[in-house]
Design a protein around this motif. Structure first.
Motif, PDB file in Angstrom:
ATOM      1  N   LYS A  36       0.709  -0.988   0.145  1.00 44.41           N
ATOM      2  CA  LYS A  36      -0.065   0.154  -0.010  1.00 44.41           C
ATOM      3  C   LYS A  36       1.024   1.310  -0.121  1.00 44.41           C
ATOM      4  O   LYS A  36       0.364   2.370  -0.041  1.00 44.41           O
ATOM      5  N   ASP A  37       2.203   1.069   0.116  1.00 45.13           N
ATOM      6  CA  ASP A  37       3.132   2.205   0.190  1.00 45.13           C
ATOM      7  C   ASP A  37       3.524   2.642  -1.231  1.00 45.13           C
ATOM      8  O   ASP A  37       4.068   2.036  -1.901  1.00 45.13           O
ATOM      9  N   PRO A  38       3.085   3.952  -1.397  1.00 43.42           N
ATOM     10  CA  PRO A  38       3.111   4.512  -2.707  1.00 43.42           C
ATOM     11  C   PRO A  38       4.789   4.523  -3.254  1.00 43.42           C
ATOM     12  O   PRO A  38       5.076   4.448  -4.238  1.00 43.42           O
ATOM     13  N   GLU A  39       5.605   4.524  -2.220  1.00 48.80           N
ATOM     14  CA  GLU A  39       7.393   4.486  -2.574  1.00 48.80           C
ATOM     15  C   GLU A  39       7.641   3.261  -2.818  1.00 48.80           C
ATOM     16  O   GLU A  39       8.839   2.867  -3.214  1.00 48.80           O
ATOM     17  N   SER A  40       6.757   2.013  -2.542  1.00 52.54           N
ATOM     18  CA  SER A  40       7.071   0.622  -2.875  1.00 52.54           C
ATOM     19  C   SER A  40       7.317   0.428  -4.396  1.00 52.54           C
ATOM     20  O   SER A  40       6.081   0.827  -5.143  1.00 52.54           O
ATOM     21  N   PRO A  41       8.096  -0.334  -4.900  1.00 43.47           N
ATOM     22  CA  PRO A  41       8.148  -0.626  -6.375  1.00 43.47           C
ATOM     23  C   PRO A  41       6.831  -1.526  -6.719  1.00 43.47           C
ATOM     24  O   PRO A  41       6.334  -1.578  -7.770  1.00 43.47           O
ATOM     25  N   ILE A  42       6.610  -2.295  -5.523  1.00 41.88           N
ATOM     26  CA  ILE A  42       5.096  -3.258  -5.769  1.00 41.88           C
ATOM     27  C   ILE A  42       4.016  -2.664  -5.350  1.00 41.88           C
ATOM     28  O   ILE A  42       3.123  -3.297  -4.672  1.00 41.88           O
ATOM     29  N   VAL A  43       3.949  -1.341  -5.502  1.00 46.71           N
ATOM     30  CA  VAL A  43       2.614  -0.892  -5.028  1.00 46.71           C
ATOM     31  C   VAL A  43       1.487  -1.396  -5.739  1.00 46.71           C
ATOM     32  O   VAL A  43       1.597  -1.546  -6.987  1.00 46.71           O
ATOM     33  N   GLU A  44       0.316  -1.162  -5.056  1.00 43.50           N
ATOM     34  CA  GLU A  44      -0.943  -1.643  -5.780  1.00 43.50           C
ATOM     35  C   GLU A  44      -1.070  -0.776  -6.951  1.00 43.50           C
ATOM     36  O   GLU A  44      -0.844   0.396  -6.934  1.00 43.50           O
ATOM     37  N   GLY A  45      -1.552  -1.844  -8.024  1.00 43.77           N
ATOM     38  CA  GLY A  45      -1.740  -0.766  -9.262  1.00 43.77           C
ATOM     39  C   GLY A  45      -0.356  -1.011 -10.254  1.00 43.77           C
ATOM     40  O   GLY A  45      -0.526  -0.529 -11.542  1.00 43.77           O
ATOM     41  N   CYS A  46       0.658  -1.703  -9.858  1.00 47.48           N
ATOM     42  CA  CYS A  46       1.744  -1.895 -10.501  1.00 47.48           C
ATOM     43  C   CYS A  46       1.310  -3.331 -11.514  1.00 47.48           C
ATOM     44  O   CYS A  46       0.193  -3.755 -11.510  1.00 47.48           O
ATOM     45  N   ILE A  47       2.292  -3.584 -12.236  1.00 43.14           N
ATOM     46  CA  ILE A  47       1.981  -4.782 -12.888  1.00 43.14           C
ATOM     47  C   ILE A  47       2.791  -5.928 -12.726  1.00 43.14           C
ATOM     48  O   ILE A  47       4.175  -5.776 -12.517  1.00 43.14           O
ATOM     49  N   ILE A  48       2.123  -7.236 -12.141  1.00 38.81           N
ATOM     50  CA  ILE A  48       3.189  -8.298 -11.847  1.00 38.81           C
ATOM     51  C   ILE A  48       2.639  -9.415 -12.485  1.00 38.81           C
ATOM     52  O   ILE A  48       1.451  -9.914 -12.527  1.00 38.81           O
ATOM     53  N   GLU A  49       3.600 -10.006 -13.275  1.00 35.43           N
ATOM     54  CA  GLU A  49       2.957 -11.151 -14.190  1.00 35.43           C
ATOM     55  C   GLU A  49       3.722 -12.546 -14.202  1.00 35.43           C
ATOM     56  O   GLU A  49       5.192 -12.232 -13.832  1.00 35.43           O
ATOM     57  N   ARG A  50       3.284 -13.561 -14.509  1.00 30.91           N
ATOM     58  CA  ARG A  50       4.244 -14.645 -14.916  1.00 30.91           C
ATOM     59  C   ARG A  50       4.980 -15.199 -13.719  1.00 30.91           C
ATOM     60  O   ARG A  50       6.254 -15.579 -13.837  1.00 30.91           O
ATOM     61  N   PRO A  51       4.397 -15.252 -12.467  1.00 35.04           N
ATOM     62  CA  PRO A  51       5.473 -15.474 -11.281  1.00 35.04           C
ATOM     63  C   PRO A  51       5.821 -16.973 -11.614  1.00 35.04           C
ATOM     64  O   PRO A  51       5.040 -18.066 -11.879  1.00 35.04           O
ATOM     65  N   LYS A  52       7.046 -17.233 -11.060  1.00 35.85           N
ATOM     66  CA  LYS A  52       7.647 -18.665 -11.045  1.00 35.85           C
ATOM     67  C   LYS A  52       8.408 -19.039  -9.727  1.00 35.85           C
ATOM     68  O   LYS A  52       9.084 -18.043  -9.443  1.00 35.85           O
ATOM     69  N   VAL A  53       8.368 -19.961  -9.030  1.00 35.01           N
ATOM     70  CA  VAL A  53       8.996 -20.163  -7.702  1.00 35.01           C
ATOM     71  C   VAL A  53       9.825 -21.580  -7.916  1.00 35.01           C
ATOM     72  O   VAL A  53       9.187 -22.325  -8.465  1.00 35.01           O
ATOM     73  N   VAL A  54      11.008 -21.528  -7.540  1.00 33.28           N
ATOM     74  CA  VAL A  54      11.837 -22.547  -7.414  1.00 33.28           C
ATOM     75  C   VAL A  54      12.507 -22.853  -5.903  1.00 33.28           C
ATOM     76  O   VAL A  54      12.439 -21.889  -5.173  1.00 33.28           O
ATOM     77  N   TYR A  55      12.956 -23.931  -5.477  1.00 33.73           N
ATOM     78  CA  TYR A  55      13.360 -24.122  -4.392  1.00 33.73           C
ATOM     79  C   TYR A  55      15.040 -24.552  -4.423  1.00 33.73           C
ATOM     80  O   TYR A  55      15.368 -24.941  -5.377  1.00 33.73           O
ATOM     81  N   ASN A  56      15.741 -23.588  -3.586  1.00 31.55           N
ATOM     82  CA  ASN A  56      17.236 -23.504  -3.634  1.00 31.55           C
ATOM     83  C   ASN A  56      17.723 -24.594  -2.429  1.00 31.55           C
ATOM     84  O   ASN A  56      17.332 -24.039  -1.216  1.00 31.55           O
ATOM     85  N   GLU A  57      18.085 -25.503  -2.726  1.00 31.35           N
ATOM     86  CA  GLU A  57      18.550 -26.511  -1.641  1.00 31.35           C
ATOM     87  C   GLU A  57      19.687 -26.092  -1.003  1.00 31.35           C
ATOM     88  O   GLU A  57      19.530 -26.112   0.351  1.00 31.35           O
ATOM     89  N   LYS A  58      20.475 -25.275  -1.512  1.00 27.34           N
ATOM     90  CA  LYS A  58      21.639 -24.897  -0.708  1.00 27.34           C
ATOM     91  C   LYS A  58      21.362 -24.035   0.441  1.00 27.34           C
ATOM     92  O   LYS A  58      21.760 -24.215   1.374  1.00 27.34           O
TER      93      LYS A  58
END
Ligand code: DGJ
Length: 377
Positions: free
Chosen positions: A95-117
């Motif tokens: 909700k913070d307007p200073e955050s790059p991921i503020v609501e109303g930005c675009i976030i697409e195609r997330p992918k998650v991996v597990y790092n064993e190390k």
């Protein structure tokens, strides 16, 4: 099992849960989760971890507004890939307007991996800054110690700043504002004689390359690759990540120069890498493109449209997002795609189809109305 028994079991499941749990994969249909709500995980990817599949995707809201990120990345879990349990929002927008991921930005195609190390879950996604359309072309990073989150946003970057791809000719290894026909050297990653003659690679050398539609791929040796549409979408980059998966190693190649591919997805079968992507037509579907390589860094050979039958010219009305190898089954992969609804984003549908192999071993996709994992022998 006879029909009467199947019917009684269905009645029982519906009776105790009050919800219509999905027993089969029905491409393009509403797909209810454990709460009876259509799954909200668009442009997604899957992770198999300790016996459970996790589906991460864009949480969309109603209307055209849903094409921006107002909630975050949604996570679901499943043991059987048909019925999915809502695990909530794995990465929340701010909700913070200073955050790059503020609501109303675009976030697409997330992918998650597990790092064993580091025993850490690592999420990368396509990120566009609020109010800038698709201009920023960044990739965002978030991490968590728990698979379902909450994920902590780290930053968003343009990858490989200060590094040249492995496969461009030395003539191109200088930040030049323009390239002309005469600089075409013919190598596989050579800068082509671009229609508008702008050398985008050189333009972005210092600040980092553009990264839009993306996927992640972990090879058999645990090396992670980030694969994304770059250079104003004209060319795909395949980049090796660092051992902890948290940064770009600087080793990368440019592939399919000037072929304008989006929606990259990749799998490995019998030692060969297969890549399925789309053309570049916004939210409208187009024909998928299949390519093959013996080495992930190429050379890659385009094989044409892997879809057969009715709907093949539009990938059955959808666009690729991920290809999942099924745990414990040989030669078993699911092609996952999105049927976008940009006017009412929340109503996007999922087109999941088995990857089939023809008598020569080439992968192909055909429409099936309803299917289950028993499809794979
Ligand atoms: C096509 C991409 O594949 C989608 O992820 C999205 O960015 C749309 N373009 C936007 O038009």
């Amino acid at each position: 099992m006879n029909f009467k028994r199947l019917f009684l079991i269905s009645l029982f499941i519906f009776g105790i849960t009050g919800k219509n749990i999905a027993q089969t994969i029905n491409p393009g249909d509403i797909w209810p989760d454990n709460n009876g709500v259509h799954i909200n995980a668009h442009g997604g990817g899957l992770l198999f971890h300790e016996g459970t599949y996790y589906w991460f995707g864009e949480h969309k809201i109603e209307g055209e507004k849903g094409n921006q990120a107002w909630v975050g990345i949604h996570c679901y879990s499943s043991k059987n890939l048909t019925d999915w349990h809502d695990e909530g929002i794995a990465l929340s927008v701010s909700k913070d307007p200073e955050s790059p991921i503020v609501e109303g930005c675009i976030i697409e195609r997330p992918k998650v991996v597990y790092n064993e190390k580091n025993q850490q879950f690592v999420m990368w996604f396509h990120h566009e800054l609020k109010g800038m359309g698709y201009k920023a072309a960044k990739t965002g990073l978030a991490v968590s110690d728990r698979v379902t989150g909450p994920y902590k946003y780290i930053h968003s970057i343009n990858p490989n700043s200060g590094y040249w791809p492995e496969n461009v000719c030395s003539i191109h290894k200088q930040p030049v504002p323009e390239t002309t026909e005469s600089s075409y050297c013919g190598g596989p990653g050579c800068l082509p004689a671009h229609p508008d003659t702008v050398n985008i690679l050189g333009r972005d050398f210092e600040k980092g390359q553009m990264s839009r539609d993306m996927t992640l791929f972990i090879d058999d040796d645990g090396t992670a690759y980030h694969i994304y549409s770059s250079e104003e979408n004209s060319t795909t980059h395949i980049s090796k990540l660092s051992d902890d998966y948290l940064s770009f190693s600087g080793e990368y190649v440019r592939v399919f120069p000037n072929r304008y591919m989006e929606a990259p997805s990749i799998f490995k079968h019998r030692g060969k890498y297969y890549f399925i992507a789309s053309g570049c037509t916004g939210w409208a579907p187009n024909a998928a493109r299949l390519s093959v390589a013996d080495d992930i860094f190429g050379p890659w050979t385009e094989l044409g449209n892997p879809c057969v039958g009715e709907g093949k010219e539009t990938t059955f009305g959808s666009q690729s997002t991920y290809i999942l190898p099924i745990e414990g089954k040989k030669d078993a992969f699911i092609f996952m795609a999105d049927r976008w609804n940009p006017e009412n984003a929340i109503d996007g549908r999922y087109v999941w189809l088995p990857v089939q192999f023809d008598e020569n071993g080439w992968p192909f996709l055909e429409w099936i109305d309803e299917w289950g994992l028993s499809f794979f022998k």
